[in-house]
Design an enzyme around this catalytic site. Structure first.
Site, mmCIF file in Angstrom:
data_model
loop_
_atom_site.group_PDB
_atom_site.id
_atom_site.type_symbol
_atom_site.label_atom_id
_atom_site.label_comp_id
_atom_site.label_asym_id
_atom_site.label_seq_id
_atom_site.Cartn_x
_atom_site.Cartn_y
_atom_site.Cartn_z
ATOM 1 N N HIS A 206 0.877 -1.166 0.000
ATOM 2 C CA HIS A 206 0.000 0.000 0.000
ATOM 3 C C HIS A 206 0.913 1.214 0.000
ATOM 4 O O HIS A 206 1.234 1.780 1.051
ATOM 5 C CB HIS A 206 -0.906 -0.040 1.233
ATOM 6 N N LYS B 75 0.164 10.290 0.722
ATOM 7 C CA LYS B 75 1.012 9.567 -0.237
ATOM 8 C C LYS B 75 0.887 10.169 -1.636
ATOM 9 O O LYS B 75 1.890 10.517 -2.265
ATOM 10 C CB LYS B 75 0.628 8.079 -0.295
ATOM 11 N N ASP C 288 -0.973 4.598 -4.881
ATOM 12 C CA ASP C 288 -1.706 3.895 -3.822
ATOM 13 C C ASP C 288 -1.308 2.428 -3.640
ATOM 14 O O ASP C 288 -1.210 1.968 -2.526
ATOM 15 C CB ASP C 288 -3.217 4.016 -4.016
ATOM 16 N N ARG D 231 13.455 13.800 15.147
ATOM 17 C CA ARG D 231 14.188 14.955 14.620
ATOM 18 C C ARG D 231 15.575 14.545 14.134
ATOM 19 O O ARG D 231 16.046 14.999 13.098
ATOM 20 C CB ARG D 231 14.295 16.015 15.718
#
Length: 145
Positions: free
Chosen positions: A10, A31, A49, A102
């Site tokens: 996916h 996405k 997708d 981070r």
């Protein structure tokens, strides 16, 4: 290791300078949006997708299922047809996270079809996300040119 292996993810997929970047995340996390912004910067659509990842002779290639080849969902506009490439060797996986670390502790990989692929976590909807993907492809997946 068998010569051929495949799995369907996916994930959206674009090719940058001939190398595929898989963009994985939950539905609605961006996405397709990130793929579209990368396409605007010169990438080429591979799949939106869902991406079929096939390993042949130790290299994983991404391609689109036949029924969605060349199509991308653009929220607010619908399903559009864009230029695309049939397949490209996978060089990087981008995992969408709202709050990625981070300073990651070190290089990460994700195993697809039996091959470890460099992986980076990014927030897809940040304005700098496309640039970060390009930098990750260059610095984490190696520069092919």
């Amino acid at each position: 290791m068998p010569a051929l292996s495949s799995e369907t993810l996916h994930a959206s997929c674009v090719a940058i300078d001939g190398r595929a970047v898989l963009i994985e995340g939950r539905s609605g996390e961006g996405k397709s949006d990130l793929a579209l912004r990368l396409i605007d910067r010169g990438a080429v659509l591979v799949s939106d997708d869902y991406t079929i990842c096939t390993r042949v002779a130790g290299v994983v290639h991404g391609s689109a299922p036949a029924n969605i080849a060349g199509r991308i969902e653009v929220r607010g506009l619908g399903i559009l047809t864009l230029p695309h490439v049939e397949r490209a060797p996978v060089a990087l996986i981008v995992t969408i996270l709202d709050s990625p670390p981070r300073m990651p502790e070190g290089p990460r990989t994700h195993r697809i079809a039996g091959v470890d692929i460099p992986q980076v976590a990014l927030p897809a909807l940040e304005p700098s996300a496309p640039v970060k993907v390009e930098l990750a492809l260059k610095h984490l997946a190696g520069d092919a040119g």
